[in-house]
Design a protein around this motif. Structure first.
Motif, mmCIF file in Angstrom:
data_model
loop_
_atom_site.group_PDB
_atom_site.id
_atom_site.type_symbol
_atom_site.label_atom_id
_atom_site.label_comp_id
_atom_site.label_asym_id
_atom_site.label_seq_id
_atom_site.Cartn_x
_atom_site.Cartn_y
_atom_site.Cartn_z
ATOM 1 N N ALA A 1 -14.105 -1.645 -5.021
ATOM 2 C CA ALA A 1 -13.234 -0.945 -3.644
ATOM 3 C C ALA A 1 -12.649 -0.186 -3.406
ATOM 4 C CB ALA A 1 -12.463 -2.034 -3.383
ATOM 5 N N SER A 2 -13.695 0.983 -2.797
ATOM 6 C CA SER A 2 -13.202 2.395 -3.361
ATOM 7 C C SER A 2 -14.026 3.566 -2.306
ATOM 8 C CB SER A 2 -13.076 3.446 -4.395
ATOM 9 O OG SER A 2 -14.865 3.196 -5.235
ATOM 10 N N VAL A 3 -13.181 4.790 -2.058
ATOM 11 C CA VAL A 3 -13.442 5.745 -1.316
ATOM 12 C C VAL A 3 -13.805 6.605 -2.189
ATOM 13 C CG1 VAL A 3 -12.911 7.112 0.599
ATOM 14 C CG2 VAL A 3 -12.600 4.192 0.665
ATOM 15 N N ALA A 4 -14.794 7.170 -2.142
ATOM 16 C CA ALA A 4 -14.874 8.883 -2.382
ATOM 17 C C ALA A 4 -14.938 7.972 -4.360
ATOM 18 C CB ALA A 4 -14.105 9.577 -2.009
ATOM 19 N N GLY A 5 -15.320 6.960 -4.875
ATOM 20 C CA GLY A 5 -14.104 6.965 -5.997
ATOM 21 C C GLY A 5 -12.917 6.620 -6.306
ATOM 22 N N PRO B 1 -10.060 3.657 -5.846
ATOM 23 C CA PRO B 1 -9.700 2.942 -5.395
ATOM 24 C C PRO B 1 -8.621 2.587 -4.197
ATOM 25 C CG PRO B 1 -9.062 2.655 -8.103
ATOM 26 C CD PRO B 1 -9.655 4.230 -7.312
ATOM 27 N N LEU B 2 -8.873 1.455 -3.430
ATOM 28 C CA LEU B 2 -8.512 1.186 -2.425
ATOM 29 C C LEU B 2 -6.981 0.456 -2.898
ATOM 30 C CD1 LEU B 2 -11.332 0.313 0.200
ATOM 31 C CD2 LEU B 2 -9.681 2.397 0.018
ATOM 32 N N HIS B 3 -6.826 -0.320 -3.621
ATOM 33 C CA HIS B 3 -5.891 -1.342 -3.880
ATOM 34 C C HIS B 3 -4.657 -0.533 -4.122
ATOM 35 C CE1 HIS B 3 -3.867 -4.628 -4.725
ATOM 36 N NE2 HIS B 3 -3.227 -4.591 -5.485
ATOM 37 N N LEU C 1 -3.947 -6.288 4.051
ATOM 38 C CA LEU C 1 -4.486 -5.631 3.608
ATOM 39 C C LEU C 1 -4.981 -4.542 2.110
ATOM 40 C CD1 LEU C 1 -3.971 -2.621 6.746
ATOM 41 C CD2 LEU C 1 -5.771 -3.975 6.280
ATOM 42 N N ALA C 2 -3.688 -4.435 1.744
ATOM 43 C CA ALA C 2 -3.764 -4.461 0.726
ATOM 44 C C ALA C 2 -4.320 -5.301 -0.972
ATOM 45 C CB ALA C 2 -3.028 -4.229 -0.508
ATOM 46 N N ALA C 3 -4.844 -6.620 -0.408
ATOM 47 C CA ALA C 3 -5.084 -8.256 -1.191
ATOM 48 C C ALA C 3 -6.186 -7.574 -0.911
ATOM 49 C CB ALA C 3 -4.201 -9.400 -0.461
ATOM 50 N N LEU C 4 -7.207 -7.339 0.035
ATOM 51 C CA LEU C 4 -8.681 -7.306 0.500
ATOM 52 C C LEU C 4 -9.490 -6.709 -0.852
ATOM 53 C CD1 LEU C 4 -8.925 -7.064 4.314
ATOM 54 C CD2 LEU C 4 -8.873 -9.453 2.654
ATOM 55 N N PRO C 5 -9.068 -5.082 -0.766
ATOM 56 C CA PRO C 5 -9.579 -4.455 -1.808
ATOM 57 C C PRO C 5 -9.231 -5.311 -3.451
ATOM 58 C CG PRO C 5 -7.746 -3.237 -1.062
ATOM 59 C CD PRO C 5 -8.532 -4.237 0.191
#
Length: 171
Positions: free
Chosen positions: A5-9, A11-13, A59-63
């Protein structure tokens, strides 16, 4: 173990966990100051920060769940640490959700007492800190969400584990 779960490499969490950290801490401070002053501003501040904490945690739990389920291999030591990290965060979320449910209706009028908010908030922040320590371990010790030279160790672990399972199936 590269994050799934990342954007442009990136991690989102880890990007999103700052919202519940700030929200939960701010809520505890707000309830404590309200308890000492009876100033409605601080109760309203605590309620808003509590909303930020609870919404941010969801929101943080999802990624985080995506990474735990898809990036950490079954049987890897990081799986157990990740499960404990998740359990403590669910506990923290539950404590602050209860607190929010109790105090949200007091937006326009004083609450009877700040004791519940301070008590559950303090336990919640302690639980959050314990969860954060485990999260730090996931990144620093187990390299969850990290790519680079040490990430090869995970590949080696996966290969060794696969070889062990193969040998065990012939017995």
């Amino acid at each position: 173990m590269k994050s799934r779960a990342s954007v442009a490499g990136h991690p989102l969490h880890p990007m999103l966990v700052s919202f519940p950290i700030v929200g939960y801490t701010g809520a505890l401070v707000g309830y404590a100051v309200y308890g000492g002053t009876d100033d409605q501003f601080w109760l309203n501040f605590a309620i808003v920060m509590n909303i930020v904490g609870v919404a941010g945690a969801v929101l943080a739990a999802l990624p985080g769940l995506v990474d735990l389920g898809a990036a950490v291999p079954k049987g890897h030591p990081a799986k157990r640490v990740g499960m404990m990290h998740a359990a403590l965060n669910v506990l923290t979320l539950a404590l602050f959700a209860i607190t929010l449910a109790v105090y949200a209706s007091h937006w326009n009028g004083p609450a009877r007492s700040a004791t519940l908010g301070v008590t559950l908030g303090a336990i919640g922040v302690a639980s959050m800190l314990a969860a954060g320590t485990l999260g730090w371990s996931l990144v620093q010790d187990h390299l969850v969400g990290v790519t680079g030279t040490r990430a090869r160790e995970d590949t080696e672990w996966e290969a060794t584990t696969a070889a062990d399972r193969t040998r065990g199936s012939h017995r």
